[in-house]
Design an enzyme around this catalytic site. Structure first.
Site, mmCIF file in Angstrom:
data_model
loop_
_atom_site.group_PDB
_atom_site.id
_atom_site.type_symbol
_atom_site.label_atom_id
_atom_site.label_comp_id
_atom_site.label_asym_id
_atom_site.label_seq_id
_atom_site.Cartn_x
_atom_site.Cartn_y
_atom_site.Cartn_z
ATOM 1 N N HIS A 140 29.409 -20.075 -17.816
ATOM 2 C CA HIS A 140 28.122 -20.757 -18.034
ATOM 3 C C HIS A 140 28.368 -22.123 -18.671
ATOM 4 C CE1 HIS A 140 26.181 -17.116 -16.879
ATOM 5 N NE2 HIS A 140 26.377 -16.456 -18.002
ATOM 6 N N LEU B 244 13.947 -39.797 -10.574
ATOM 7 C CA LEU B 244 14.344 -38.451 -10.117
ATOM 8 C C LEU B 244 13.707 -37.413 -11.025
ATOM 9 C CD1 LEU B 244 16.257 -36.292 -8.791
ATOM 10 C CD2 LEU B 244 18.053 -37.105 -10.300
ATOM 11 N N ASP C 294 24.897 -19.962 -8.834
ATOM 12 C CA ASP C 294 25.418 -18.594 -9.013
ATOM 13 C C ASP C 294 26.942 -18.582 -9.029
ATOM 14 O OD1 ASP C 294 25.173 -15.906 -9.418
ATOM 15 O OD2 ASP C 294 24.811 -15.402 -7.311
HETATM 16 C C1 IPE Z 1 20.088 -15.707 -9.429
HETATM 17 O O1 IPE Z 1 21.350 -15.274 -9.720
HETATM 18 C C2 IPE Z 1 19.426 -16.265 -10.661
HETATM 19 C C3 IPE Z 1 19.973 -17.520 -11.155
HETATM 20 C C4 IPE Z 1 20.881 -18.248 -10.574
HETATM 21 C C5 IPE Z 1 19.400 -17.999 -12.394
HETATM 22 P P1 IPE Z 1 21.651 -13.738 -10.081
HETATM 23 O O2 IPE Z 1 23.118 -13.630 -10.295
HETATM 24 O O3 IPE Z 1 20.767 -13.327 -11.201
HETATM 25 O O4 IPE Z 1 21.174 -12.987 -8.765
HETATM 26 P P2 IPE Z 1 21.648 -11.609 -8.122
HETATM 27 O O5 IPE Z 1 21.578 -10.583 -9.220
HETATM 28 O O6 IPE Z 1 23.047 -11.801 -7.645
HETATM 29 O O7 IPE Z 1 20.700 -11.366 -7.010
HETATM 30 C C1 IPE Z 2 24.663 -17.664 -12.522
HETATM 31 O O1 IPE Z 2 25.913 -17.060 -12.653
HETATM 32 C C2 IPE Z 2 24.016 -17.985 -13.836
HETATM 33 C C3 IPE Z 2 22.874 -17.116 -14.170
HETATM 34 C C4 IPE Z 2 22.353 -16.221 -13.412
HETATM 35 C C5 IPE Z 2 22.286 -17.310 -15.494
HETATM 36 P P1 IPE Z 2 26.061 -15.502 -12.898
HETATM 37 O O2 IPE Z 2 26.035 -15.263 -14.384
HETATM 38 O O3 IPE Z 2 25.064 -14.745 -12.124
HETATM 39 O O4 IPE Z 2 27.524 -15.244 -12.366
HETATM 40 P P2 IPE Z 2 27.998 -14.064 -11.416
HETATM 41 O O5 IPE Z 2 27.082 -14.028 -10.247
HETATM 42 O O6 IPE Z 2 27.944 -12.817 -12.223
HETATM 43 O O7 IPE Z 2 29.394 -14.448 -11.031
HETATM 44 MG MG MG Z 3 25.039 -14.019 -10.248
#
Ligand code: IPE
Ligand code: IPE
Ligand code: MG
Length: 253
Positions: free
Chosen positions: A38, A132, A21
């Site tokens: 990303h 792995l 995240d």
């Molecule tokens: C969780 O992250 C999902 C992934 C890492 C794929 P999100 O960014 O979607 O989660 P919330 O919205 O902060 O709970």
């Molecule tokens: C995690 O990073 C990747 C996915 C959920 C696909 P985010 O896109 O949720 O990034 P933040 O949390 O908005 O910074």
């Molecule tokens: Mg996120």
């Protein structure tokens, strides 16, 4: 001392799950579009896999895209899917050479066809590897998985292959997407959020949770090692008492 040497090889987690995240915030901090984060997150996956392989961790699960993530703006979803196809294409040969088996959990039928086919090819190509297992959670949510598992079990009952009394933990485990994969010993979530976000709700029952403020694109092997060292300091009791000898089933009853 090298950080890696502080790891106790006899107490390695068998399975580490990662909620990757913070990509969007990482990009924002740099005045860039979310997708920039990303893109940089792919290098973090590469370094994490490499380090886990060197240490000898047998299973990794990466939460890459949740069921709820479909509700993000369509451009972000499309670019993420393109990125995924590209990453599978470029990374699979090296992963294969290094004995990595690729697996995926989630509603793979909901992925764009190109993406699904690439993924299936990578899974088939690497299926015999044993060093792995890298498991990718895509279009995954734990509630979706649990509902799906319930449906599979209900169907067996409807077909008279199973009676309701026979349904136990093992049946349930085998109906989940993660059948054959041990439950995670350690869950790492980056970006400082202190929640599970619908990830592996069944499997995390006794998992050690580790939260770090590091944003996913900054996450590297050294962070993985720090998490493992912290994990090895924890005392896992599984509801029992410290130093309790293992009980037999008869004693429990
Ligand atoms: C969780 O992250 C999902 C992934 C890492 C794929 P999100 O960014 O979607 O989660 P919330 O919205 O902060 O709970
Ligand atoms: C995690 O990073 C990747 C996915 C959920 C696909 P985010 O896109 O949720 O990034 P933040 O949390 O908005 O910074
Ligand atoms: Mg996120």
């Amino acid at each position: 001392m090298d950080l890696k040497q502080r790891i106790n090889k006899d107490k390695l987690p068998g399975h580490i799950a990662l909620i990757m995240d913070g990509n969007g915030r990482w990009a924002k901090q740099r005045g860039e579009q979310r997708i920039f984060g990303h893109q940089h997150g792919v290098e973090s996956i590469r370094d994490t896999v490499r380090t886990a392989g060197e240490i000898g961790v047998p299973y990794l699960t990466f939460f890459a895209f949740s069921t709820e993530n479909w509700c993000r703006p369509v451009e972000e979803v499309e670019t993420l899917m393109d990125l995924l196809v590209k990453a599978i294409q470029t990374e699979t040969p090296e992963l294969n050479e290094n004995g990595v088996r690729i697996r995926a959990i989630g509603d793979l039928d909901s992925l764009p066809e190109k993406c699904r086919i690439q993924l299936e090819d990578a899974i088939a190509l690497t299926s015999k590897n044993t060093r792995l297992t890298v498991n990718v959670a895509l279009s995954y949510s734990a509630r979706w998985e649990i509902v799906n598992a319930t449906r599979k079990i209900a169907q067996k009952v409807a077909n008279n292959e199973l009676s309701p009394d026979e349904i136990d933990d093992t049946h349930f485990q085998q109906a989940l997407e993660t059948a054959g994969i041990p439950d995670p010993d350690l869950l790492i979530r980056t970006s400082g959020e202190l929640r599970i976000s619908n990830f592996m709700l069944w499997q995390l029952a006794y998992t050690e949770l580790y939260f770090t403020p590091v944003l996913w694109p900054d996450f590297r092997g050294k962070h993985l090692i720090q998490a493992i060292i912290e994990y090895q300091r924890r005392e896992r009791r599984f509801g029992k008492l410290k130093c309790q000898p293992p009980a037999t089933i008869n004693e429990v009853k």
